[in-house]
Write an enzyme that holds these catalytic residues in place. Structure first.
Site, PDB file in Angstrom:
ATOM      1  N   HIS A  59     -28.738  -0.449  72.987  1.00 54.40           N
ATOM      2  CA  HIS A  59     -28.063  -0.108  72.723  1.00 54.40           C
ATOM      3  C   HIS A  59     -27.215  -0.660  73.351  1.00 54.40           C
ATOM      4  O   HIS A  59     -26.903   0.621  74.169  1.00 54.40           O
ATOM      5  CB  HIS A  59     -28.135   0.656  71.305  1.00 54.40           C
ATOM      6  N   HIS A 273     -40.700   1.324  69.385  1.00 51.34           N
ATOM      7  CA  HIS A 273     -41.252   2.873  68.988  1.00 51.34           C
ATOM      8  C   HIS A 273     -42.694   2.842  68.589  1.00 51.34           C
ATOM      9  O   HIS A 273     -43.533   2.571  69.587  1.00 51.34           O
ATOM     10  CB  HIS A 273     -40.441   3.323  68.157  1.00 51.34           C
ATOM     11  N   ASP A 324     -33.603   1.117  75.494  1.00 52.05           N
ATOM     12  CA  ASP A 324     -33.118   1.182  74.761  1.00 52.05           C
ATOM     13  C   ASP A 324     -32.016   2.341  74.476  1.00 52.05           C
ATOM     14  O   ASP A 324     -30.067   1.635  74.966  1.00 52.05           O
ATOM     15  CB  ASP A 324     -34.269   2.451  73.713  1.00 52.05           C
TER      16      ASP A 324
END
Length: 458
Positions: A59, A273, A324
């Site tokens: 992200h 995840h 992430d």
């Protein structure tokens, strides 16, 4: 046009090899990988070569938040309180700031040994949720950032429609993320030729089961694969125990079990995840061929929990690594944290070594490269003919590495160096992207633009 390089030591998919000649074509695809040979006029690297690592979960905008949420704002901080701070930050970003942050982040990734990135992109609209005049504006900003930095990108626009299981309406903090299924498919059709022209891959990311109702999930995945039958699909799943409990209350099933029963999960999918799975879910998910996307530094930062990697590997599961939220941007450090998490969980050492690769750094890198390439939807599974010439050169003169044999150099890079300082250069598709000391040529100007963007936001 053929390019070539020679290394006294190189890490191939089968393990370490000596005196390796690499040659690639004008597309950056390896045409020759020959060990036990001579340079034959090819330039010789100063240190060993390892395959570049795909970063399978990013992200980008959250890099500008790194370090800014490390205070207790509630009686008990959690992922969910962090998420509220992230929403506040996301609400303020302009397209120019998104591009500046992503450009610097992608340069950091290259300098740290990542050669490609899967961008899980859910910031679609203006601050009040209104679409931009160009609906693809923020997606294009990310494509430009990747092109400027020189990193390979798999762009994954995110489908986000609800705030909870059972169709709970989105909240105010999510208004920049929301798209109808038809709107998502139109965006994908717009982006496909742009990605093709840049050599980027295009996929899609249903954000999570709580954010995408079943009918939308089915229609969006079918629509994506009508555009490109091989396109990757990434989804957040089973990251938090509260998510598992809410899914059980909604459907009577745990999230991974529900997904496997209701979606065409196969090798095109990445389960990001997947931290909290039952034994049956581990077995079934691994058998599906999907890649588990593990993000050790973020999962630690957010208090997610620990993935049971020995159990996953026991079922033959593929996996890769992502950074992430970018609390850490470092390929070697993610490998270290992955192994250390398993050591803490099982109170053993060298947990992720294998019979074929007893050295844990080598074993984990080869597995993460293979799984990351699969999740990226690109031929980047290591130094082999037909794969991309994505590789890193270790700095053989670094204090932590000097005087060691090549396998021990890489182990010292992961477990005993200052991480990026032990890299000398990074190549993507046969193009050198970082210079001596793994410094990117655009480092100074990209860094200044990042600092300006972050300062304005903070």
């Amino acid at each position: 046009m053929t390019n070539q390089i020679f290394a006294k030591d190189a890490l191939l998919p089968t393990g370490w090899a000596n005196n390796v000649l690499l040659q690639w074509n004008s597309l950056g695809e390896l045409t020759t990988v020959t060990p036990n040979t001579e340079p034959n006029g090819a330039p010789t690297t100063a240190g060993p070569i390892t395959p570049g690592l795909p970063n399978l979960h990013s992200h980008a905008f959250q890099r500008a938040m790194a370090g800014l949420t490390e205070f207790r704002g509630a009686a008990q901080d959690s992922f969910w309180s962090w998420r509220n701070l992230m929403y506040q930050f996301a609400a303020r970003l302009s397209p120019e700031q998104v591009e500046a942050i992503a450009t610097w982040l992608y340069i950091e990734m290259l300098e740290a040994g990542y050669t490609s990135v899967c961008e899980f992109h859910y910031l679609h609209h203006s601050a009040d949720g209104t679409p931009y005049a160009d609906d693809a504006e923020l997606s294009k900003a990310l494509l430009r950032a990747a092109k400027t930095a020189g990193i390979a990108i798999t762009l994954l626009p995110v489908l986000y429609q609800t705030s909870g299981f059972g169709g709970t309406p989105p909240n105010e903090g999510q208004r920049r993320f929301i798209r109808s299924t038809d709107s998502m498919l139109r965006l994908l059709e717009t982006l496909k030729p742009l990605c093709d022209a840049q050599g980027a891959r295009l996929g899609m990311a249903p954000h999570s089961l709580r954010a995408v109702p079943p009918d939308s999930l089915r229609e969006a995945v079918a629509g994506l694969h009508a555009i490109d039958a091989s396109a990757p699909v990434h989804i957040h799943i089973a990251e938090q125990t509260a998510e598992v409990d809410a899914c059980l209350a909604w459907s009577g099933q745990r999230p991974v079990a529900w997904l496997l029963d209701h979606a065409p999960v196969d090798a095109r999918w990445c389960l990001v995840h997947a931290t909290h799975m039952s034994e049956s879910e581990y077995q079934r998910a691994a058998a599906s061929g999907a890649v588990a996307g593990i993000c050790p530094s973020t999962e630690a930062n957010l208090g997610d929990g620990l993935f049971d990697m020995p159990r996953w590997l026991g079922h033959g599961g593929a996996w890769g690594l992502g950074s992430d939220s970018h609390a850490c941007v470092n390929a070697a450090e993610e490998l270290l944290l992955l192994e250390y998490g398993q050591r803490l969980q099982f109170r053993q050492r060298n947990v992720l070594a294998s019979a074929q690769q007893p050295q844990v750094a080598t074993a984990t890198l080869l597995q993460a490269v293979a799984g990351g390439a699969q999740a990226s939807g690109r031929n980047a599974q290591g130094l082999a003919v037909g794969q991309r010439a994505d590789f890193c050169v270790l700095d053989a003169q670094h204090l932590a590495l000097r005087g060691l044999a090549a396998p021990a150099m890489f182990s010292a890079h992961v477990f005993g160096s200052h991480r990026t300082s032990a890299l000398d250069a990074v190549w993507v598709a046969g193009q050198q992207r970082t210079g001596s000391g793994s410094q990117h040529p655009l480092r100074a100007q990209a860094q200044a633009a990042f600092i300006a963007a972050r300062s304005a936001l903070v």
